[in-house]
Design a protein around this motif. Structure first.
Motif, short mmCIF file in Angstrom:
data_model
loop_
_atom_site.label_atom_id
_atom_site.label_comp_id
_atom_site.label_asym_id
_atom_site.label_seq_id
_atom_site.Cartn_x
_atom_site.Cartn_y
_atom_site.Cartn_z
N TRP A 111 1.14 -0.98 -0.15
CA TRP A 111 -0.49 -0.11 0.01
C TRP A 111 1.16 1.28 -0.31
CZ3 TRP A 111 -5.21 1.05 -0.25
CH2 TRP A 111 -5.67 0.64 -0.71
N LYS A 112 2.25 1.16 0.62
CA LYS A 112 2.90 2.47 0.04
C LYS A 112 3.17 2.75 -0.58
CE LYS A 112 5.53 1.70 4.98
NZ LYS A 112 6.99 0.98 5.83
N ARG A 113 3.09 1.74 -1.81
CA ARG A 113 3.79 1.66 -3.73
C ARG A 113 2.62 2.30 -4.11
NH1 ARG A 113 8.17 0.57 -5.21
NH2 ARG A 113 9.13 -1.68 -4.93
N LEU A 114 1.04 1.84 -4.02
CA LEU A 114 0.08 2.55 -4.46
C LEU A 114 -0.41 3.89 -3.57
CD1 LEU A 114 -2.40 -1.18 -3.67
CD2 LEU A 114 -1.42 -0.47 -5.42
N ARG A 115 0.08 4.15 -2.73
CA ARG A 115 -0.91 4.99 -1.82
C ARG A 115 1.37 6.24 -2.27
NH1 ARG A 115 -2.90 8.06 -1.04
NH2 ARG A 115 -3.18 8.82 1.47
N ALA B 130 1.95 6.56 -5.50
CA ALA B 130 1.54 6.89 -6.97
C ALA B 130 0.32 7.86 -6.87
CB ALA B 130 0.93 5.83 -7.59
N LEU C 199 2.93 9.51 2.07
CA LEU C 199 2.21 8.68 2.55
C LEU C 199 1.49 8.56 3.89
CD1 LEU C 199 4.29 5.86 2.20
CD2 LEU C 199 2.75 5.90 0.18
N LEU D 205 -0.15 2.97 -12.32
CA LEU D 205 -0.77 3.19 -11.58
C LEU D 205 0.26 5.04 -11.82
CD1 LEU D 205 -0.07 0.87 -8.64
CD2 LEU D 205 -2.05 1.89 -9.36
N TYR D 206 1.76 5.19 -12.54
CA TYR D 206 1.65 6.22 -12.66
C TYR D 206 1.04 6.67 -14.01
CZ TYR D 206 4.73 6.75 -8.68
OH TYR D 206 4.87 5.74 -7.49
#
Lengths: 428, 257
Positions: free
Chosen positions: A265-269, A271, B61, B112-113
């Motif tokens: 989720w760190k990666r998802l967030r 982005a 985050l 995603l990008y």
């Protein structure tokens, strides 16, 4: 927004289908269990007999009447009758091999004949039964009543025992001190019966058939159309399909927690993707998987067990889609409320089992107490099962799907709202 | 060297007065530093010093209680700010889908990008080439060794060609060969003008890679200088000076569990 959204959905579908265990549990296990439950709920097929109730008969009397009762019971399609002695009958019931044992005591025939005209002592027909099968006792009691009445009346109106009883009764009535008018009427009745014997009513082809049920029962299963037949598999596939899609979606929620635990989720967030897109992606992939589970289950049921969508395809698809959206929202709710994957898995398994049990996915809700039937209206599974039943074997038109669809979508909206409010977005 | 000194006009990333509390615990307190293109800044600190929280705030985050993160002079504005495309994150965890192939992982992260089609495939090829995994593109990540997974983790972070790369302990648990390969990759990225923020516990990594070192403890920046500058400031006549001795001098020798 579209590229990340499509990527989210595609990735989740890839992950789902790459896990062979998930696929087996989600697609094949519900088919196996629903087939089993369906075979039970559907009753006997055209080629097989209904299960007979195991009954033991102990005949201590050995009279014409008791023999007639035994013979009549042996010919009953509902019974599998075995003649036994006291010890064997008790032992068989105690071990659960026999549901009910019926004991005809000595003198049963004579006493029942005397009691038939109302002035004799009634004999006792004793039954020993397995307490875990009390329902079968009630059935045996009802069916035996018919056999006893038939055997006793046949003997009293046509047999030697009846004639002997009459010959003995007429002098007794003549000598009695009863009211003269009543005495005259009773003697007239008894002599008429005697005359009936003399005229040959007791023998040959004219032998009386005894008292029998004064009516026959015509049974009609009521569905929405004359061409709509009940198919127990329709209900069992609806119930099991919903159960396993809920399990699949609960697993989706647990997987989201695992993704968080593994830092994904760190990666998802990190982005440039909105929170709505992330949740919507999960929701859409969950709904697609749910819909596939229902579709595979019902296609199998249609091909193999002849389940039909008699209520309208539009309504059926509507209920299936609404049910899938509700289940998917439930999965996201699990991810929002769960702390760790392990605890979430335990709690959601319990929650799903409660929902499917109360929602009528295992057994029909009509066997519940009245208050519980009302209570289960707050369980989404109840609406999903009722909606699918309405669109399949009940054959209610698509209008019957409107209420289940709206309620299921309302549940989905409520689950989504709570999930959105409680979802932990901060990734520290 | 002060924060004002490190925040030159050349800085692509400026972290200004960041503060973050979790309940009564202040994890990050008034942290500021800058990062220029083609520069690698080592972010050092003991366990619980606030390194990961700082990186998380830069990556979007975690929302700071105070302060801001400026990318090329502009503050990040929300989850979908296009400026986030200029940042790549290599988290400490192996943030990969084990069941998917290396290529499918990168296809997903690239999408995603906003990458798709030929540009996405080209980026995937370049990223896998850099980390030496081109020949394993079709293999599921679950069959990779620990070192290969670490390199894949790096590939996923650089896939969209970010200007700023945030590396949170990217060499944890890997063998010397893989670590060396990762160092080589980072040198290449630095040479391409990328700005790298590198958190680590390993002093020798910072000594080898870092152009500047920021030491953080109890949520606050306690040193921000080049390796030579830090060594000069801690120099004691006759005693050998290493980054580790500087670090222990600044943060103390008590255990941080």
């Amino acid at each position: 927004m579209l590229t990340p959204l499509i990527a989210m959905v595609r990735k989740d579908l890839q992950l789902f289908f790459s896990d062979r265990r998930s696929v087996i549990v989600s697609f094949f296990v519900p088919i196996a269990i629903a087939s089993f439950f369906g075979s039970i709920f559907s009753g006997p097929s055209k080629n097989s007999e209904a299960a007979r109730i195991a009954v033991m008969v102990v005949d201590h009397d050995d009279s014409a009447i008791s023999k007639a009762i035994v013979a009549s019971a042996q010919g009953d399609k509902n019974f599998k009758v075995t003649i036994a002695d006291d010890e064997a009958a008790r032992d068989s019931v105690r071990r659960g091999k026999t549901s009910v044992a019926v004991v005809l005591p000595k003198g049963f025939g004579e006493k029942s004949g005397a009691a038939f005209f109302g002035n004799g002592e009634k004999p006792e027909l004793q039954t020993w039964y397995d307490p875990s099968r009390a329902t079968e006792l009630a059935m045996v009691r009802g069916i035996m009543t018919e056999h006893v009445m038939q055997a006793v009346s046949r003997e009293m109106f046509g047999g030697a025992q009846g004639r002997a009883y009459l010959e003995k009764s007429i002098p007794q009535v003549e000598a009695s001190t009863m009211n003269a008018q009543q005495k005259a009427l009773l003697l007239e009745l008894l002599r008429s019966v005697n005359g009936y014997y003399d005229a040959g009513g007791s023998g040959g082809t004219g032998r009386s058939g005894g008292l029998s049920m004064p009516y026959t029962v015509k049974e009609e299963a009521v569905t929405a159309g004359s061409n709509v037949a009940y198919n127990g598999y329709a209900h069992s596939f609806a119930g099991m399909g919903i159960q396993f899609l809920l399990f699949a979606m609960a697993n989706l929620g647990v997987e989201m927690l695992l993704e968080r635990q593994r830092g994904l989720w760190k990666r998802l967030r990190s982005a440039p993707v909105s929170r709505q897109t992330l949740l919507l992606g999960k929701g859409i992939s969950g709904a697609i998987i749910s819909l596939l589970i229902l579709a595979v289950s019902f296609v199998f049921a249609m091909i193999v067990f002849g389940v039909r969508v008699d209520g309208g395809w539009a309504g059926f698809i509507g209920v299936a889609v609404a049910c899938s959206i509700m289940a998917s929202a439930f999965g996201i709710l699990v991810a929002a409320l769960g702390n760790t994957p392990a605890t979430a898995r335990g709690v959601t398994t319990l929650a799903v089992l409660m929902m499917v049990m109360l929602g009528g996915a295992w057994v029909p809700t009509f066997i519940f107490p009245a208050w519980l039937q009302q209570f289960t209206l707050i369980v989404p599974v109840r609406w999903a099962v009722d909606g699918l039943d309405a669109m399949t074997w009940r054959g209610i038109g698509s209008s019957g799907a409107i209420a289940p669809i709206l309620v299921l979508l309302a549940f989905a909206a409520a689950f989504s709202a709570v999930a959105a409010l409680r979802f932990r977005w901060e990734e520290s | 060297m002060s924060w004002e000194d490190s925040c030159s006009d050349m800085a692509i990333l400026d972290v200004t007065h960041l503060r973050k509390s979790f309940g009564p615990l202040t994890a990050v307190d008034d942290v500021s530093f800058g990062l220029e293109s083609g520069q690698l800044v080592g972010l050092l600190g003991p366990n619980g010093a606030g390194k990961t929280t700082t990186v998380s705030m830069i990556a979007g985050l975690v929302t700071p209680d105070r302060g801001e993160v400026l990318v090329a002079g502009r503050p990040l504005a929300g989850d979908t700010d296009p400026a986030k495309r200029r940042i790549g994150l290599v988290p400490q965890d192996l943030a990969l889908y084990e069941e998917l192939s290396a290529r499918d992982n990168l296809r997903f992260f690239g999408a995603l990008y906003g990458l798709s089609g030929a540009p996405l495939e080209k980026s995937i090829g370049q990223a896998l080439d850099l980390v030496g995994l081109s020949d394993r593109a079709r293999d599921a990540v679950k069959v990779f060794s620990g070192g290969m997974k670490r390199r894949m983790n790096l590939a996923a972070g650089i896939l969209h060609d970010p200007d700023i790369l945030l590396l949170d302990e990217p060499t944890v648990g890997v063998d010397p060969q893989s670590r060396n390969a990762i160092f080589d990759n980072l040198e290449v990225l630095k040479a391409r003008g990328k700005a790298l923020l590198y958190t680590t516990h390993y002093m020798e990594e910072a000594e080898r890679l870092a152009d500047r070192i920021v030491i953080i403890d109890h949520g606050r920046v306690i040193a921000d200088d080049t390796l030579a500058g830090l060594e000069r400031s801690a120099a004691v006549a006759g005693a050998p000076i290493t980054l580790e001795s500087v670090f222990l001098t600044l943060t103390g020798r008590s255990l941080r569990d």
